[in-house]
Design a protein around this motif. Structure first.
Motif, PDB file in Angstrom:
ATOM      1  N   LYS A 141      -5.195  -4.379  70.751  1.00 29.71           N
ATOM      2  CA  LYS A 141      -4.295  -4.911  69.716  1.00 29.71           C
ATOM      3  C   LYS A 141      -4.423  -6.433  69.629  1.00 29.71           C
ATOM      4  O   LYS A 141      -4.443  -7.010  68.549  1.00 29.71           O
ATOM      5  CB  LYS A 141      -2.843  -4.564  70.068  1.00 29.71           C
ATOM      6  N   MET A 142      -4.452  -7.090  70.804  1.00 29.14           N
ATOM      7  CA  MET A 142      -4.588  -8.549  70.810  1.00 29.14           C
ATOM      8  C   MET A 142      -5.881  -8.945  70.107  1.00 29.14           C
ATOM      9  O   MET A 142      -5.915  -9.903  69.337  1.00 29.14           O
ATOM     10  CB  MET A 142      -4.581  -9.096  72.249  1.00 29.14           C
ATOM     11  N   SER A 143      -6.944  -8.185  70.358  1.00 29.47           N
ATOM     12  CA  SER A 143      -8.240  -8.504  69.766  1.00 29.47           C
ATOM     13  C   SER A 143      -8.249  -8.223  68.267  1.00 29.47           C
ATOM     14  O   SER A 143      -8.716  -9.038  67.472  1.00 29.47           O
ATOM     15  CB  SER A 143      -9.344  -7.701  70.467  1.00 29.47           C
ATOM     16  N   GLN A 144      -7.693  -7.065  67.882  1.00 29.90           N
ATOM     17  CA  GLN A 144      -7.768  -6.675  66.476  1.00 29.90           C
ATOM     18  C   GLN A 144      -6.851  -7.501  65.590  1.00 29.90           C
ATOM     19  O   GLN A 144      -7.144  -7.751  64.431  1.00 29.90           O
ATOM     20  CB  GLN A 144      -7.434  -5.179  66.333  1.00 29.90           C
ATOM     21  N   GLU A 145      -5.694  -7.908  66.153  1.00 28.91           N
ATOM     22  CA  GLU A 145      -4.684  -8.561  65.318  1.00 28.91           C
ATOM     23  C   GLU A 145      -4.477 -10.029  65.661  1.00 28.91           C
ATOM     24  O   GLU A 145      -3.611 -10.688  65.076  1.00 28.91           O
ATOM     25  CB  GLU A 145      -3.363  -7.797  65.439  1.00 28.91           C
TER      26      GLU A 145
ATOM     27  N   GLU B 228      -6.110 -17.094  72.862  1.00 30.53           N
ATOM     28  CA  GLU B 228      -7.225 -18.051  72.753  1.00 30.53           C
ATOM     29  C   GLU B 228      -8.458 -17.504  73.504  1.00 30.53           C
ATOM     30  O   GLU B 228      -9.575 -17.552  72.997  1.00 30.53           O
ATOM     31  CB  GLU B 228      -6.849 -19.423  73.336  1.00 30.53           C
ATOM     32  N   ASP B 229      -8.207 -17.017  74.715  1.00 27.92           N
ATOM     33  CA  ASP B 229      -9.330 -16.465  75.492  1.00 27.92           C
ATOM     34  C   ASP B 229     -10.035 -15.370  74.695  1.00 27.92           C
ATOM     35  O   ASP B 229     -11.269 -15.311  74.619  1.00 27.92           O
ATOM     36  CB  ASP B 229      -8.836 -15.850  76.807  1.00 27.92           C
ATOM     37  N   ILE B 230      -9.225 -14.482  74.119  1.00 23.81           N
ATOM     38  CA  ILE B 230      -9.798 -13.359  73.370  1.00 23.81           C
ATOM     39  C   ILE B 230     -10.572 -13.864  72.157  1.00 23.81           C
ATOM     40  O   ILE B 230     -11.676 -13.401  71.869  1.00 23.81           O
ATOM     41  CB  ILE B 230      -8.682 -12.365  72.975  1.00 23.81           C
ATOM     42  N   ASN B 231     -10.016 -14.867  71.486  1.00 17.88           N
ATOM     43  CA  ASN B 231     -10.713 -15.404  70.309  1.00 17.88           C
ATOM     44  C   ASN B 231     -12.013 -16.106  70.672  1.00 17.88           C
ATOM     45  O   ASN B 231     -13.026 -15.908  70.008  1.00 17.88           O
ATOM     46  CB  ASN B 231      -9.794 -16.367  69.543  1.00 17.88           C
ATOM     47  N   TYR B 232     -11.982 -16.907  71.735  1.00 20.31           N
ATOM     48  CA  TYR B 232     -13.220 -17.556  72.163  1.00 20.31           C
ATOM     49  C   TYR B 232     -14.254 -16.505  72.564  1.00 20.31           C
ATOM     50  O   TYR B 232     -15.432 -16.620  72.234  1.00 20.31           O
ATOM     51  CB  TYR B 232     -12.970 -18.510  73.333  1.00 20.31           C
ATOM     52  N   GLY B 233     -13.781 -15.479  73.262  1.00 14.99           N
ATOM     53  CA  GLY B 233     -14.681 -14.404  73.659  1.00 14.99           C
ATOM     54  C   GLY B 233     -15.339 -13.770  72.444  1.00 14.99           C
ATOM     55  O   GLY B 233     -16.565 -13.592  72.391  1.00 14.99           O
ATOM     56  N   LYS B 234     -14.517 -13.454  71.439  1.00 18.59           N
ATOM     57  CA  LYS B 234     -15.054 -12.812  70.234  1.00 18.59           C
ATOM     58  C   LYS B 234     -16.096 -13.683  69.552  1.00 18.59           C
ATOM     59  O   LYS B 234     -17.138 -13.189  69.101  1.00 18.59           O
ATOM     60  CB  LYS B 234     -13.919 -12.517  69.252  1.00 18.59           C
ATOM     61  N   GLN B 235     -15.794 -14.980  69.486  1.00 20.59           N
ATOM     62  CA  GLN B 235     -16.749 -15.890  68.839  1.00 20.59           C
ATOM     63  C   GLN B 235     -18.104 -15.864  69.549  1.00 20.59           C
ATOM     64  O   GLN B 235     -19.146 -16.060  68.937  1.00 20.59           O
ATOM     65  CB  GLN B 235     -16.199 -17.315  68.834  1.00 20.59           C
TER      66      GLN B 235
ATOM     67  N   SER C  47     -13.212  -4.191  92.484  1.00 19.74           N
ATOM     68  CA  SER C  47     -12.218  -5.101  91.917  1.00 19.74           C
ATOM     69  C   SER C  47     -11.667  -4.532  90.617  1.00 19.74           C
ATOM     70  O   SER C  47     -12.241  -3.624  90.026  1.00 19.74           O
ATOM     71  CB  SER C  47     -12.863  -6.462  91.613  1.00 19.74           C
ATOM     72  N   VAL C  48     -10.536  -5.088  90.204  1.00 14.75           N
ATOM     73  CA  VAL C  48      -9.993  -4.838  88.871  1.00 14.75           C
ATOM     74  C   VAL C  48      -9.724  -6.212  88.280  1.00 14.75           C
ATOM     75  O   VAL C  48      -9.044  -7.030  88.921  1.00 14.75           O
ATOM     76  CB  VAL C  48      -8.684  -4.025  88.942  1.00 14.75           C
ATOM     77  N   GLN C  49     -10.257  -6.486  87.107  1.00 12.87           N
ATOM     78  CA  GLN C  49     -10.051  -7.811  86.534  1.00 12.87           C
ATOM     79  C   GLN C  49     -10.335  -7.787  85.045  1.00 12.87           C
ATOM     80  O   GLN C  49     -11.168  -7.014  84.568  1.00 12.87           O
ATOM     81  CB  GLN C  49     -10.962  -8.831  87.212  1.00 12.87           C
ATOM     82  N   PRO C  50      -9.632  -8.647  84.280  1.00 10.35           N
ATOM     83  CA  PRO C  50      -9.995  -8.770  82.875  1.00 10.35           C
ATOM     84  C   PRO C  50     -11.392  -9.371  82.804  1.00 10.35           C
ATOM     85  O   PRO C  50     -11.687 -10.334  83.518  1.00 10.35           O
ATOM     86  CB  PRO C  50      -8.936  -9.720  82.303  1.00 10.35           C
ATOM     87  N   THR C  51     -12.235  -8.774  81.973  1.00 12.00           N
ATOM     88  CA  THR C  51     -13.666  -9.092  81.978  1.00 12.00           C
ATOM     89  C   THR C  51     -14.127  -9.292  80.544  1.00 12.00           C
ATOM     90  O   THR C  51     -13.685  -8.590  79.638  1.00 12.00           O
ATOM     91  CB  THR C  51     -14.436  -7.909  82.619  1.00 12.00           C
ATOM     92  N   MET C  52     -15.008 -10.264  80.334  1.00  8.42           N
ATOM     93  CA  MET C  52     -15.643 -10.432  79.026  1.00  8.42           C
ATOM     94  C   MET C  52     -16.806  -9.442  78.946  1.00  8.42           C
ATOM     95  O   MET C  52     -17.784  -9.568  79.695  1.00  8.42           O
ATOM     96  CB  MET C  52     -16.201 -11.848  78.884  1.00  8.42           C
ATOM     97  N   VAL C  53     -16.690  -8.460  78.052  1.00 10.62           N
ATOM     98  CA  VAL C  53     -17.714  -7.424  77.937  1.00 10.62           C
ATOM     99  C   VAL C  53     -18.498  -7.635  76.637  1.00 10.62           C
ATOM    100  O   VAL C  53     -17.907  -7.672  75.554  1.00 10.62           O
ATOM    101  CB  VAL C  53     -17.084  -6.012  77.929  1.00 10.62           C
ATOM    102  N   LYS C  54     -19.790  -7.780  76.745  1.00 12.56           N
ATOM    103  CA  LYS C  54     -20.648  -8.013  75.573  1.00 12.56           C
ATOM    104  C   LYS C  54     -20.454  -6.895  74.561  1.00 12.56           C
ATOM    105  O   LYS C  54     -20.359  -5.723  74.919  1.00 12.56           O
ATOM    106  CB  LYS C  54     -22.113  -8.088  76.008  1.00 12.56           C
ATOM    107  N   LYS C  55     -20.401  -7.250  73.291  1.00  9.36           N
ATOM    108  CA  LYS C  55     -20.067  -6.253  72.260  1.00  9.36           C
ATOM    109  C   LYS C  55     -21.051  -5.101  72.193  1.00  9.36           C
ATOM    110  O   LYS C  55     -20.700  -4.008  71.769  1.00  9.36           O
ATOM    111  CB  LYS C  55     -19.934  -6.929  70.897  1.00  9.36           C
ATOM    112  N   SER C  56     -22.299  -5.328  72.593  1.00  9.85           N
ATOM    113  CA  SER C  56     -23.282  -4.247  72.536  1.00  9.85           C
ATOM    114  C   SER C  56     -23.132  -3.257  73.693  1.00  9.85           C
ATOM    115  O   SER C  56     -23.746  -2.196  73.697  1.00  9.85           O
ATOM    116  CB  SER C  56     -24.699  -4.837  72.564  1.00  9.85           C
ATOM    117  N   HIS C  57     -22.296  -3.585  74.691  1.00 15.05           N
ATOM    118  CA  HIS C  57     -22.090  -2.671  75.819  1.00 15.05           C
ATOM    119  C   HIS C  57     -21.187  -1.515  75.383  1.00 15.05           C
ATOM    120  O   HIS C  57     -20.206  -1.740  74.678  1.00 15.05           O
ATOM    121  CB  HIS C  57     -21.453  -3.439  76.982  1.00 15.05           C
ATOM    122  N   PRO C  58     -21.499  -0.281  75.810  1.00 20.23           N
ATOM    123  CA  PRO C  58     -20.684   0.846  75.322  1.00 20.23           C
ATOM    124  C   PRO C  58     -19.194   0.732  75.671  1.00 20.23           C
ATOM    125  O   PRO C  58     -18.359   1.283  74.950  1.00 20.23           O
ATOM    126  CB  PRO C  58     -21.319   2.081  75.974  1.00 20.23           C
TER     127      PRO C  58
END
Lengths: 428, 428
Positions: free
Chosen positions: B168-172, B234-241, B262-273
């Motif tokens: 939701k944070m990413s989409q909106e 901001e993190d999510i937006n920078y990641g998306k860019q 580990s469990v952690q919020p991770t920047m996942v490349k958009k091409s990754h499934p």
């Protein structure tokens, strides 16, 4: 437990992968099964050929009897391919009480029931995880993971060659023929690509998945098959503009115990998980009444992925040997097969028409849909500068196949319609 | 075969789903197992409560002994949740030779080894497919499907609440707090969301997956945990860019027999499934040396999907009963657990810095990376109109965690760095 001796029929890419895993993972296989596993004899066509994997020369034989009739061998892995010879070896081995692991989709799709009946009679295991979607454990998932549920739909991207071609066409706007040629050069397509591009390979895999998912003996001849050789780059571009990717899908559906099964190029909505499965990857989407939407993704071919599934089957057979339960974990189809009629097969459809560019044409076309009670989700008249025709793209709401056939037939008789350029099922 | 009687501990959403499937699929379950299955007794806290599923009143009991000590009951399904009480009921039932199916991840993550040891001693089955990723048969996949392979990486989106919030944070472009509130109103997040949003729930599931995937007894305390409550829009937006989606990933890795988890919020490349797994869906990505990349996708929670996994386990126990092999298809971890040191944990990293807006700053910062031999993939100086600081985003090449900790510590001492705003692992 005594060492388990395994015979291998064939030593191509997949056979070499099996040798590599069994030799390389000795300690893990011992821990997992309680037995050491040895590949004792390998049938090859030519003992002198180099195979890219190190094998003791005295394990190679050109005589199938050294494997099939070898009393020391408990389990036979068939990775030679082909149908008649593989079948006769397997039936003979079963007669001698040997357990079978095969990656042979052609064989299982055509003669699965006969082979499984013989295995049941002899108390032998026949496992064939590698026959569908290479490294994805989809057969286990259907048989064990969803044993509790009623699966109502299986949609599979189960042919890597065609998925590679369609992905490339979509990503690069390239034409079918050019991408096929490139795929052949890269070794992703055979020099005779018919079995892949015309959907026959996918149809065999869907026969196996449908039988397991719906518990009814589906035959290859039950599968309606259409390949990708007529998919044009225009179709793919129009699809993309409307939010769809063209994928060659195997689709098995069940409703009220009536089954339909097909392989066809399909417009898949971009938000559907199958739409982003690209390149040579495979994926199988399974819908169950209770579980809802699931999807299983991975490599559909290749020596090592396929060998992973084969050796997982080998582990299962050895575990069964240890427990003395071989041949007792197989489940024969217990439902009568009832195929859907055209009236019962329902989907949305994408239709591209070339029509006369004059007033009143759209009215005539929509009238035909109305006559057969097919309602429309969207109608787009597309400008086409290079074409004297007007182009109309129609997406229908859910419509049954009988009505759609009547609509399309009537378009053939309609003067204003120059051509029905393309028709696709729509999913997602 | 005599009818199999099942006791149910708990009748919440999942328990009601189990009743629905067992009652609704009687004929299929009989065909699949050769036995009819009856839910004989159900432990509830309050017999008078309406449960949205029809159950004979005389099957309900408020006394656990009616289930656990009932000599007619062969199999107990625990869906009551909680730890201590559930554990004591299960151990007591095992002592009486009853087989156990549980959806209780907390229990299995904390006390799995003790429960499985007791089961082995008593010759009983303990199955827990539903404890991780609801309707996805991921435990079977690891234990059976990939028994032949060496799994080197498991990455899971195994918590639907946090995936819903991040999607939701990413989409909106919405803020964490607002989306959390909305998720609570929709029932996707608890009124006390700590266990989900701080990653503890995911950590328990990763303990189970890591133990099964790597054949070593991983403890909850081995999991490094960081939740999503500090993830900013901001993190999510920078990641998306830059082509990434932020996902809360459980990551279990193995290299040369050394494990990190580990469990952690991770920047996942958009091409990754994993990047396109959105909303409350779960997915587990598994990398094996031989099979390569695979991913398993489906509903991670919900009454019916979770019940699907529970009843699939029930089918397995009944099949085992029929073959007389209960308790013999379990596989204890056989490898010593060796955890990676910080020097051995390697990943790419995303770092957002607020720095002084003057000449020479970037030189000082890159000098720190160079001192610790961390090489950089990209450096972006980002204009920020609302902020007096300059913003710098750095993506490193693979770097070990020890070096990264030193770099970040040194930034704390550097006058030109006002703040290390965020640090994320990067995958894909």
């Amino acid at each position: 437990m005594k060492p388990i001796k395994v015979g291998l029929l064939g030593l191509g890419t997949v056979g070499a992968g099996v040798v590599r895993i069994v030799e390389g993972h000795q300690q893990d296989l011992l821990s997992q099964t309680g037995a050491s596993i040895e590949i004792a004899q390998i049938l090859v066509q030519d003992k002198s050929k180099n195979r890219g994997v190190e094998v003791d020369a005295d394990k190679l034989t050109e005589d199938p009897r050294d494997v099939i009739e070898n009393p020391e061998i408990d389990i036979i892995i068939e990775v030679m391919g082909g149908i008649e010879l593989a079948k006769s070896y397997i039936l003979e081995a079963l007669d001698r009480g040997k357990h079978i692991i095969t990656a042979n989709k052609d064989l299982m799709a055509l003669h699965g029931p006969e082979i499984l009946a013989k295995a049941a009679e002899k108390g032998c295991d026949v496992l064939y995880e590698a026959s569908v979607a290479g490294g994805i454990p989809i057969i286990r998932t259907l048989v064990e993971g969803f044993s509790s549920d009623r699966i109502t739909k299986i949609m599979g991207i189960v042919n890597g060659t065609t998925n590679y071609i369609l992905s490339k066409m979509s990503q690069e706007g390239a034409a079918y023929g050019d991408v096929l040629k490139e795929a052949q050069e890269l070794g992703y397509a055979e020099s005779d690509p018919t079995s892949d591009v015309e959907g026959f390979d996918a149809a065999r895999k869907m026969t196996i998945l449908g039988t397991l998912g719906f518990h009814a003996n589906i035959s290859l001849s039950d599968v309606e098959v259409r390949g990708i050789s007529q998919v044009s780059k225009e179709d793919i571009n129009y699809g993309k503009q409307l939010g769809y990717e063209v994928k060659l899908l195997g689709i098995a559906e069940r409703q009220d115990e009536h089954i339909s099964i097909s392989v066809q190029p399909t417009m898949v909505k971009k938000s559907h998980p199958l739409a982003s499965v690209n390149g040579v990857f495979n994926a199988v989407y399974v819908y169950g009444e209770a579980v809802g939407e699931t999807m299983f993704y991975g490599p559909g071919a290749g020596g090592m992925p396929t060998a992973t599934s084969i050796v997982a089957d080998l582990v299962a057979v050895v575990r069964n040997l240890k427990l003395g339960i071989n041949g007792q974990r197989a489940f024969a189809p217990y439902k009568e097969k009832k195929l859907k009629t055209d009236e019962q097969i329902v989907s949305k459809n994408f239709i591209l028409l070339h029509v006369q560019d004059k007033a009143g044409v759209l009215a005539k076309i929509t009238q035909v849909f109305a006559e057969h009670e097919v309602s429309l989700e969207s109608v787009l008249q597309h400008p086409n500068e290079t074409n004297p025709n007007a182009e109309i793209i129609i997406i229908t709401h859910d419509a049954n196949q009988a009505a759609m056939k009547k609509v399309l037939k009537q378009f053939g008789d309609l003067e204003v319609v120059h051509a029905v350029k393309s028709v696709y099922r729509v999913e997602g």
